[in-house]
Design an enzyme around this catalytic site. Structure first.
Site, PDB file in Angstrom:
ATOM      1  N   HIS A 122     -81.070 -20.239 -11.823  1.00 43.62           N
ATOM      2  CA  HIS A 122     -81.391 -20.003 -13.244  1.00 43.62           C
ATOM      3  C   HIS A 122     -82.870 -20.209 -13.557  1.00 43.62           C
ATOM      4  O   HIS A 122     -83.292 -19.992 -14.697  1.00 43.62           O
ATOM      5  CB  HIS A 122     -80.556 -20.916 -14.141  1.00 43.62           C
ATOM      6  CG  HIS A 122     -79.072 -20.682 -14.009  1.00 43.62           C
ATOM      7  ND1 HIS A 122     -78.512 -19.425 -14.142  1.00 43.62           N
ATOM      8  CD2 HIS A 122     -78.046 -21.529 -13.742  1.00 43.62           C
ATOM      9  CE1 HIS A 122     -77.190 -19.524 -13.968  1.00 43.62           C
ATOM     10  NE2 HIS A 122     -76.895 -20.780 -13.719  1.00 43.62           N
ATOM     11  N   ASP A 163     -72.357 -16.985  -7.221  1.00 41.93           N
ATOM     12  CA  ASP A 163     -72.136 -18.087  -8.169  1.00 41.93           C
ATOM     13  C   ASP A 163     -71.463 -17.500  -9.418  1.00 41.93           C
ATOM     14  O   ASP A 163     -71.716 -16.352  -9.778  1.00 41.93           O
ATOM     15  CB  ASP A 163     -73.482 -18.715  -8.535  1.00 41.93           C
ATOM     16  CG  ASP A 163     -73.344 -19.957  -9.399  1.00 41.93           C
ATOM     17  OD1 ASP A 163     -73.418 -21.073  -8.864  1.00 41.93           O
ATOM     18  OD2 ASP A 163     -73.159 -19.806 -10.635  1.00 41.93           O
ATOM     19  N   HIS A 165     -72.023 -17.930 -12.415  1.00 37.53           N
ATOM     20  CA  HIS A 165     -72.980 -17.610 -13.481  1.00 37.53           C
ATOM     21  C   HIS A 165     -74.022 -16.610 -12.978  1.00 37.53           C
ATOM     22  O   HIS A 165     -74.355 -16.611 -11.791  1.00 37.53           O
ATOM     23  CB  HIS A 165     -73.688 -18.884 -13.948  1.00 37.53           C
ATOM     24  CG  HIS A 165     -72.745 -19.957 -14.424  1.00 37.53           C
ATOM     25  ND1 HIS A 165     -72.269 -20.941 -13.581  1.00 37.53           N
ATOM     26  CD2 HIS A 165     -72.186 -20.156 -15.636  1.00 37.53           C
ATOM     27  CE1 HIS A 165     -71.446 -21.731 -14.272  1.00 37.53           C
ATOM     28  NE2 HIS A 165     -71.370 -21.265 -15.521  1.00 37.53           N
ATOM     29  N   ASP A 250     -68.573 -22.287  -8.006  1.00 35.83           N
ATOM     30  CA  ASP A 250     -67.977 -22.684  -9.286  1.00 35.83           C
ATOM     31  C   ASP A 250     -67.000 -21.650  -9.833  1.00 35.83           C
ATOM     32  O   ASP A 250     -66.402 -21.862 -10.887  1.00 35.83           O
ATOM     33  CB  ASP A 250     -69.061 -23.020 -10.329  1.00 35.83           C
ATOM     34  CG  ASP A 250     -70.240 -22.074 -10.311  1.00 35.83           C
ATOM     35  OD1 ASP A 250     -70.230 -21.096  -9.528  1.00 35.83           O
ATOM     36  OD2 ASP A 250     -71.188 -22.300 -11.082  1.00 35.83           O
TER      37      ASP A 250
END
Ligand code: ZN
Length: 335
Positions: A122, A163, A165, A250
């Site tokens: 991120h 991931d 996200h 995740d």
């Protein structure tokens, strides 16, 4: 073949004052998995990155801010993201590990790993990327360092980010770089908010960024369908010397932060289908069951070539999004 595993006890020194999902305990789970797989002898102590390298992916002002906050004792960068006194040193070591794992993959092949904290995908050039509300636990972009290293050595790089996200920082850093192909599967409409199908790269890099925003509650059948229809054909077409896997776990059922319902079936399938390529696994998210079960499933898939075939069917929503991505990408990729 499992190559070098870059890990250091120093990665435990970046830690929060109070409860936080991104904490050193994550690496204890990872290390237990490494021991259970009999791979602890392949652990290598990394070296920190040369400071000159970091400015190729991050703005000097941002780097200065992190260093200043850390060396002054730390604090919260935003509502999600903490820095402590050791974060500067630890984050530089994580970048070094990511670079070394990439060089090892290029030289010797096999599955090489950077089992690092803090995570990175991120983190954009100046910190928060593409309108994200926070840095999402990330400090410096480890996967971007791996991609930069690969590009410096071979002229190009391929990143697969699974991931849960969107890897907004990675996408922002290479937005205008046609030599860095970035394929990103993520749950749609959650943090960081980016990763729409229409985000395909800047003017001279159009088609090099591929986003697959998966429906809420997607399971193995959905992910394997998108993997087969989009990710693998792109890999086959690029024929990369090395694949950088921005590996967050995740999306595993019950991991805690998303609605995805992936199991060992998807992660081992991902490992099996990438096994003819040298890999660099850069650890991103994953907070409980994903680290415990998804991470070893990926490694065993890469090692053992056992495909579990009871993955089920994709949902109608998944069929729709995959069709949309294929359509948007059709000028660049014959999917
Ligand atoms: Zn994540």
């Amino acid at each position: 073949m499992i190559g070098e595993i870059y890990y250091s006890r120093k990665f435990l020194l970046h830690k929060p004052k109070n409860y936080h999902p991104e904490n050193p305990g994550r690496l204890w789970i990872i290390l237990t998995a490494i021991r259970e797989l009999g791979l602890e002898n392949q652990i290598v102590e990394p070296l920190p990155i040369d400071e000159a390298q970091i400015y190729k992916i991050h703005d000097p002002e941002y780097v200065k801010r992190i260093r200043g906050l850390s060396l002054n004792g730390g604090g919260y960068l935003d509502a999600d993201t903490y820095v402590n006194q050791r974060t500067w040193e630890v984050a530089m070591l994580a970048l070094g590990a990511s670079r070394l794992a990439t060089l090892s993959a290029l030289e010797y092949g096999g599955l090489n790993m950077a089992l690092v904290r803090p995570p990175g995908h991120h983190a954009g050039r100046r910190g928060r990327a593409l309108g994200a509300p926070t840095l999402g636990f990330c400090i410096f972009n480890n996967s971007a360092m791996a991609a930069l290293t690969c590009k410096e050595e071979t002229g190009e790089a391929l990143i697969i980010d699974f991931d849960a996200h969107h890897g907004n920082g990675t996408q922002e850093i290479f937005w205008n770089d046609p030599e860095v192909v970035h394929v990103d599967l993520h749950e749609r409409d959650i943090y960081p908010g980016s990763g729409d199908v229409n985000e395909i790269g800047g003017y001279n890099a159009r088609g090099s960024k591929i986003n697959i925003p998966m429906p809420h509650y997607s399971d193995d059948g959905d992910y394997i369908y998108a993997w087969n229809e989009i990710v693998l054909p792109i890999v086959e077409r690029v024929k990369p010397k090395v694949i950088i896997v921005s590996a967050g776990f995740d999306g595993f059922k019950g991991d805690g932060l998303t609605t995805l319902k992936l199991t060992e079936i998807f992660y081992s399938y991902a490992g099996v289908t990438l096994r003819k390529y040298p890999l660099v696994l850069i650890l991103e998210g994953g907070y409980s069951s994903g680290l415990k079960r998804g991470f070893p499933a990926f490694i065993m898939g890469y090692e053992e070539d056992k495909i579990k075939r009871d993955e089920g069917q994709p949902s109608y929503e998944t069929l729709k999004v995959v069709e949309e991505v294929k359509d948007i990408l059709s000028p660049w990729w014959p999917l």
